[in-house]
Design a protein around this motif. Structure first.
Motif, PDB file in Angstrom:
ATOM      1  N   CYS A 369       0.825  -1.209   0.000  1.00 42.49           N
ATOM      2  CA  CYS A 369       0.000   0.000   0.000  1.00 42.49           C
ATOM      3  C   CYS A 369       0.860   1.260   0.000  1.00 42.49           C
ATOM      4  O   CYS A 369       0.537   2.246  -0.676  1.00 42.49           O
ATOM      5  CB  CYS A 369      -0.928  -0.003   1.217  1.00 42.49           C
ATOM      6  SG  CYS A 369      -2.268  -1.202   1.129  1.00 42.49           S
ATOM      7  N   ALA A 370       1.951   1.233   0.765  1.00 44.39           N
ATOM      8  CA  ALA A 370       2.853   2.391   0.776  1.00 44.39           C
ATOM      9  C   ALA A 370       3.459   2.604  -0.605  1.00 44.39           C
ATOM     10  O   ALA A 370       3.588   3.747  -1.075  1.00 44.39           O
ATOM     11  CB  ALA A 370       3.954   2.177   1.819  1.00 44.39           C
ATOM     12  N   VAL A 410     -11.514   1.273  -7.526  1.00 46.03           N
ATOM     13  CA  VAL A 410     -11.558   0.442  -8.744  1.00 46.03           C
ATOM     14  C   VAL A 410     -10.316  -0.443  -8.815  1.00 46.03           C
ATOM     15  O   VAL A 410     -10.404  -1.642  -9.101  1.00 46.03           O
ATOM     16  CB  VAL A 410     -11.682   1.329  -9.998  1.00 46.03           C
ATOM     17  CG1 VAL A 410     -11.448   0.502 -11.263  1.00 46.03           C
ATOM     18  CG2 VAL A 410     -13.053   1.984 -10.046  1.00 46.03           C
ATOM     19  N   LEU A 411      -9.160   0.131  -8.561  1.00 46.87           N
ATOM     20  CA  LEU A 411      -7.930  -0.660  -8.571  1.00 46.87           C
ATOM     21  C   LEU A 411      -7.982  -1.764  -7.521  1.00 46.87           C
ATOM     22  O   LEU A 411      -7.607  -2.911  -7.779  1.00 46.87           O
ATOM     23  CB  LEU A 411      -6.722   0.248  -8.316  1.00 46.87           C
ATOM     24  CG  LEU A 411      -6.310   1.180  -9.455  1.00 46.87           C
ATOM     25  CD1 LEU A 411      -5.220   2.146  -8.986  1.00 46.87           C
ATOM     26  CD2 LEU A 411      -5.813   0.377 -10.661  1.00 46.87           C
ATOM     27  N   ALA A 412      -8.466  -1.413  -6.311  1.00 49.20           N
ATOM     28  CA  ALA A 412      -8.550  -2.412  -5.249  1.00 49.20           C
ATOM     29  C   ALA A 412      -9.544  -3.514  -5.601  1.00 49.20           C
ATOM     30  O   ALA A 412      -9.309  -4.692  -5.314  1.00 49.20           O
ATOM     31  CB  ALA A 412      -8.943  -1.739  -3.940  1.00 49.20           C
ATOM     32  N   ALA A 413     -10.664  -3.142  -6.242  1.00 55.10           N
ATOM     33  CA  ALA A 413     -11.657  -4.148  -6.620  1.00 55.10           C
ATOM     34  C   ALA A 413     -11.084  -5.114  -7.660  1.00 55.10           C
ATOM     35  O   ALA A 413     -11.256  -6.338  -7.560  1.00 55.10           O
ATOM     36  CB  ALA A 413     -12.911  -3.466  -7.166  1.00 55.10           C
ATOM     37  N   LEU A 414     -10.389  -4.568  -8.662  1.00 47.47           N
ATOM     38  CA  LEU A 414      -9.774  -5.432  -9.671  1.00 47.47           C
ATOM     39  C   LEU A 414      -8.703  -6.325  -9.032  1.00 47.47           C
ATOM     40  O   LEU A 414      -8.590  -7.519  -9.340  1.00 47.47           O
ATOM     41  CB  LEU A 414      -9.165  -4.569 -10.774  1.00 47.47           C
ATOM     42  CG  LEU A 414     -10.166  -3.787 -11.635  1.00 47.47           C
ATOM     43  CD1 LEU A 414      -9.430  -2.861 -12.604  1.00 47.47           C
ATOM     44  CD2 LEU A 414     -11.067  -4.741 -12.420  1.00 47.47           C
ATOM     45  N   GLY A 415      -7.912  -5.720  -8.136  1.00 50.82           N
ATOM     46  CA  GLY A 415      -6.899  -6.519  -7.444  1.00 50.82           C
ATOM     47  C   GLY A 415      -7.514  -7.597  -6.587  1.00 50.82           C
ATOM     48  O   GLY A 415      -6.981  -8.716  -6.483  1.00 50.82           O
ATOM     49  N   ILE A 462      -8.432   2.564   0.796  1.00 52.47           N
ATOM     50  CA  ILE A 462      -8.324   3.745   1.661  1.00 52.47           C
ATOM     51  C   ILE A 462      -6.867   4.021   2.016  1.00 52.47           C
ATOM     52  O   ILE A 462      -6.400   5.166   2.000  1.00 52.47           O
ATOM     53  CB  ILE A 462      -9.172   3.548   2.931  1.00 52.47           C
ATOM     54  CG1 ILE A 462     -10.658   3.480   2.556  1.00 52.47           C
ATOM     55  CG2 ILE A 462      -8.933   4.675   3.935  1.00 52.47           C
ATOM     56  CD1 ILE A 462     -11.566   3.100   3.707  1.00 52.47           C
ATOM     57  N   LEU A 463      -6.118   2.939   2.323  1.00 53.61           N
ATOM     58  CA  LEU A 463      -4.735   3.114   2.759  1.00 53.61           C
ATOM     59  C   LEU A 463      -3.861   3.735   1.680  1.00 53.61           C
ATOM     60  O   LEU A 463      -3.080   4.648   1.943  1.00 53.61           O
ATOM     61  CB  LEU A 463      -4.159   1.769   3.207  1.00 53.61           C
ATOM     62  CG  LEU A 463      -4.657   1.224   4.548  1.00 53.61           C
ATOM     63  CD1 LEU A 463      -4.091  -0.155   4.802  1.00 53.61           C
ATOM     64  CD2 LEU A 463      -4.285   2.166   5.689  1.00 53.61           C
ATOM     65  N   PHE A 464      -3.960   3.199   0.449  1.00 51.80           N
ATOM     66  CA  PHE A 464      -3.059   3.720  -0.575  1.00 51.80           C
ATOM     67  C   PHE A 464      -3.667   4.873  -1.366  1.00 51.80           C
ATOM     68  O   PHE A 464      -2.964   5.535  -2.132  1.00 51.80           O
ATOM     69  CB  PHE A 464      -2.590   2.612  -1.526  1.00 51.80           C
ATOM     70  CG  PHE A 464      -3.592   2.182  -2.567  1.00 51.80           C
ATOM     71  CD1 PHE A 464      -3.788   2.905  -3.734  1.00 51.80           C
ATOM     72  CD2 PHE A 464      -4.314   1.023  -2.391  1.00 51.80           C
ATOM     73  CE1 PHE A 464      -4.685   2.484  -4.694  1.00 51.80           C
ATOM     74  CE2 PHE A 464      -5.216   0.587  -3.351  1.00 51.80           C
ATOM     75  CZ  PHE A 464      -5.409   1.330  -4.506  1.00 51.80           C
ATOM     76  N   GLY A 465      -4.972   5.137  -1.179  1.00 54.40           N
ATOM     77  CA  GLY A 465      -5.613   6.199  -1.950  1.00 54.40           C
ATOM     78  C   GLY A 465      -5.823   7.491  -1.193  1.00 54.40           C
ATOM     79  O   GLY A 465      -6.018   8.548  -1.805  1.00 54.40           O
TER      80      GLY A 465
END
Length: 883
Positions: A369-370, A410-415, A462-465
């Motif tokens: 995430c970082a 969206v990125l997290a959902a695809l991941g 949330i963490l990376f965004g």
């Protein structure tokens, strides 16, 4: 002189929350009043007043912003769909970024989901039994001894008859049934259970009805476990009523239990414990505490503490009534779930180990995430002009933040979707490389796992965004439009945030590296443990004489003699012998009485044949080993190991007494003799810290119901196992399941849990190290690009390439050094949770801390050298001209 400045945190809070144009005016006005109150009322009262004013000032602003955010996210599905479409178009233009982000997230989320699936199946899922909290297992125990012992059948009967705290109580006895198959004879572990077993368990069935009270004259019945029904019978829906052929007759299938019903875990089926079975195995002897379990269901209106007190009272009564067999014996309770997780008392650390691994893979996700947050910050930088144009066209700051957060989601959902597939592969890989885990059939992706995956995807977004979202649109609009975002993105706040993320990556990676290093050192220590015997080129084969042909102990002893002779004659065999249990192959205990010692104690009990110590590679310290002349039904010579000799100060010639442990007419008879030899102590596993005391008697004195033949080969040539198997079957073709095994491999498997944890932690640490190196490289490359003009100016004014290199590397190593300090501090606190997982290594092992820190620093130095070297190639004239 006192400090007349307002609290810095309070001022920062005001600058962050309040909006222009009134922000500076409010802060200045409050600061002036703050200084006046210091002079009038003192610093403490002034600070209290200032904080009160801050809270009053930011409250309305926070409420208005919250309302604005909710309004933005509540404009309906069409507005959200528009945002998602825009995100997909944007990601399509940046395919490289999208690919890296999705793969990183898929690996991080997939690994976390895979480990959580194992943790959920083993630890978190409730057992498939009604009111599982009322299910307990009852064990025999000796006073002032923490170990648990198996209960005897007469003790169980007394417990059942003399207590009122239990709804049901059941006795379980384990033994093998020999199945007749097209490929020959196959031994299958079965649990003989008393009539109340299934009622006490409270388990559901898939097919049929389990048996209850079965008399001796009734047809033999069997209840199948779900997994056995699926594997052996292909899930035949008509299996109930069909018969299965065993060597002792035909058994009718009465039922198939529901999936997950697995107690006891070692059995593959259940059969009735009839009076004939009790007599056949000699279970009516009160001191026969072998291969048994007791399961009880506590009444709903009785607490377990009250039930234990009642049962302890019964045990005291039995101790007075049967002093010969029950002296110093009491009872102990363990919840059924505790026993399911740790059947043999050897997995006490399983729960902690799984949670440590789950935390470790969680740290990997945080590092990912970082990294992604840094990528997103760089993406915000490159999109500075686009963001400025959207802002100029009327898009508010919170609209831009929502768009960035939508991109993260969206990125997290695809991941997460790809991660779910990775998790399926990951679970299979974990189970393939893991040691034998309890409840393994319940490890699967289910609703709880999918909920975990969804939650972790949202949390990851949330963490990376969040950091990039808060930086979106924060720069000057005019400057962004003129310079394409170059100046606005070079803000000090953005740089600090990026460096903070790198520092956190370094710290987290160091924690994982130290954890992996400690486990690796522990595994190395285990590999160097002296077992007390030489397992290399040692082969074992378990022998189970067919019944009732060899019910007579004399016939068993003669069979064992002929088997050892046949195996010893195999070409390539250097020596062969026999024992009831070899190290790592089981434990049997016997009461021990020593001449001149008033108190009775307990010792390991082993029956062995001539050349046993020679074959195993166990040193004879004093006296002599057994010879062929000692192999009689009566003996006056016994051998002890060094642990027992040192514990009780026993010397050669001292008389000791142990007791027979077979299930026939010899049960309970004392075996007395002089100590004729003292041999080295052996460990049953590489992780056993202290060797147990053992007494060795000739196998002819106490012919066991089963035995293990051990052979030492001159070479490990191919086919030696088949030759041993053929030799055994040439003597007695009806012996089931003859499978020679490598003792060295069996010993290697005793540390499979430790090896699995070390490998998994090492993999996580390696991924963390790679991600950290990538993070350092990315940030330094970004900073070099941002400072190209400065570097060009320095070089134009005479700075050398070496000075530029030192400037860039120095900045990077400052981040690394700070991260190392943070990581070491965190490791000091967190590694104490690994204490129970380590062997011969302290959690504060300085060599491990120093070595892994050195590795991390070297990798970081390489990662920052590449952009630093690129900085030295800046053309000063071209740079100044571009500016």
């Amino acid at each position: 002189m006192s400090d007349h400045r307002p609290p810095r945190i309070a001022v920062w809070l005001l600058r962050t929350i309040l909006a222009q144009p009134n922000r500076d005016f409010i802060i200045d006005d409050l600061a002036e009043e703050f200084r006046a109150r210091i002079d009038g009322r003192g610093i403490v009262a002034a600070r209290f007043w200032f904080w009160c004013q801050v809270l009053q000032s930011v409250g309305p602003s926070l409420r208005s912003r919250a309302v604005a955010v909710l309004a933005l996210f509540a404009r309906g599905p069409l507005d959200l769909l528009q945002e998602v479409r825009f995100v997909f178009r944007s990601l399509k233009k940046s395919a490289g970024f999208a690919t890296v982000a999705i793969i990183t997230l898929a690996l991080g989320i997939g690994a976390n989901t895979a480990v959580f699936t194992v943790v959920n199946g083993v630890l978190l899922k409730p057992l498939p039994y009604a009111d599982q909290d009322r299910l307990v297992t009852v064990w025999s125990a000796m006073r002032e001894d923490s170990r648990r012992f198996l209960p005897s059948y007469p003790d169980y009967q007394s417990w059942q008859e003399q207590t009122t705290s239990f709804e049901k109580m059941a006795f379980i006895y384990g033994d093998e049934l020999v199945l007749r198959t097209d490929d020959g004879l196959e031994p299958i572990l079965s649990a003989y259970v008393s009539a109340d077993f299934f009622a006490a368990l409270g388990a559901r069935t898939t097919l049929g009805t389990p048996f209850g009270d079965v008399s001796d004259g009734a047809a033999k019945q069997v209840v199948l476990k779900y997994g056995e029904w699926q594997r052996r019978f292909g899930g035949d829906p008509d299996i109930v009523g069909k018969t299965i052929q065993f060597t002792d007759g035909s058994y009718t299938v009465a039922a198939v239990m529901a999936d997950g019903v697995d107690y006891p875990f070692w059995a593959r089926m259940w059969t009735p414990l009839t009076p004939a079975v009790v007599d056949r195995y000699g279970l009516r002897a009160r001191d026969r505490r072998i291969d048994s379990r007791v399961l009880a269901r506590v009444r709903s209106d009785v607490s377990q503490d009250v039930a234990l007190v009642e049962l302890t009272t019964v045990a005291s009564r039995l101790e007075a009534q049967y002093p010969a067999t029950n002296r110093d014996w009491t009872v102990r309770f363990l919840p059924l779930k505790t026993v399911v997780l740790d059947p043999w008392g050897q997995n006490q650390n399983l729960r902690r180990a799984l949670y440590v691994l789950l935390a470790a893979v969680g740290l990997v996700l945080l590092i990912a995430c970082a990294n992604l947050a840094n990528l997103m910050l760089a993406r915000v930088v490159t999109r500075g002009r686009e963001i400025a144009v959207r802002s100029a066209l009327g898009a508010g700051k919170w609209r831009l933040i929502r768009q960035t957060l939508t991109e993260s989601l969206v990125l997290a959902a695809l991941g997460a979707v790809i991660g779910a597939v990775v998790a399926r592969w990951g679970v299979d890989a974990l189970l393939a490389g893991a040691p034998q885990l309890p409840r393994v059939d319940e490890i699967r992706v289910d609703a709880a796992v999918l909920l975990f995956t969804t939650g972790i995807a949202i949390l990851t977004a949330i963490l990376f965004g969040m950091a990039p979202a808060l930086r979106t649109g924060g720069g000057s609009l005019v400057t962004s439009l003129k310079d394409g975002g170059r100046t606005s993105v070079g803000r000090l706040g953005t740089k600090r945030m990026q460096m903070s993320l790198v520092i956190s990556q370094i710290g987290l990676a160091l924690v994982l590296l130290i954890g992996a290093g400690l486990l690796a050192r522990s595994l190395r220590q285990l590999s160097q443990v002296n077992l007390g015997f030489n397992p290399d080129q040692l082969t074992s084969v378990r022998i189970r004489p067919p019944q009732p042909q060899y019910a007579d102990p004399r016939l068993r002893a003669d069979l064992y003699r002929r088997l050892v002779d046949a195996v010893a004659a195999v070409p390539g065999i250097e020596s062969a012998s026999l024992a009831n249990h070899i190290p790592g192959g089981g434990l049997i205990f016997s009461p021990l009485r020593v001449e001149g010692v008033a108190e009775e104690t307990t010792t390991g009990f082993k029956t062995v044949a001539p050349r046993y110590f020679e074959t195993m590679g166990i040193a004879v310290v004093e006296g002599r080993p057994f010879t062929a002349e000692d192999m009689t039904e009566q003996t006056d010579g016994l051998i002890i190991n060094r642990s027992l000799a040192q514990f009780l100060d026993i010397e050669l010639g001292r008389r000791i007494t142990v007791f027979k442990q077979v299930a026939d007419e010899g049960l309970g008879e004392p075996i007395s003799g002089q100590v004729i030899g003292i041999v080295g102590a052996t460990r049953t596993s590489l992780s056993q810290e202290v060797p147990l005391p053992d007494v060795f008697v000739p196998y002819t004195v106490n012919p066991w119901m089963h035995a293990t033949i051990v052979t030492r080969t001159r070479t490990e040539g191919p086919g030696i196992g088949e030759q041993i198997r053929d030799a055994v079957l040439s003597v007695e073709p009806e012996i089931p399941g003859v499978q020679p095994r490598s003792v060295a491999n069996d010993m290697y498997q005793t540390v499979s849990k430790e090896r699995f944890a070390a490998r998994l932690m090492g993999s996580f640490a390696g991924i963390a190290l790679l991600l950290s190196a990538v993070g350092i490289y990315g940030v330094m490359a970004y900073l070099v690009r941002q400072r190209t003009a400065e570097i060009g100016l320095r070089m134009a004014m005479g700075a050398t390439s070496r000075q530029v290199l030192q400037l860039v590397v120095g900045r990077a190593m400052w981040m690394v050094g700070t991260g190392v300090i943070v990581g070491l501090a965190a490791a000091f606190g967190l590694t104490r949770f690994m204490t129970a997982m380590l062997f011969g290594v302290e959690t504060m092992d300085l060599a491990t801390y120093a070595s892994v820190t050195g590795v991390l620093v070297i990798v970081a130095l390489v990662a920052c050298y590449l952009p630093a070297n690129q900085a030295t190639k800046v053309d000063p004239l071209a740079t100044l001209r571009a500016e």
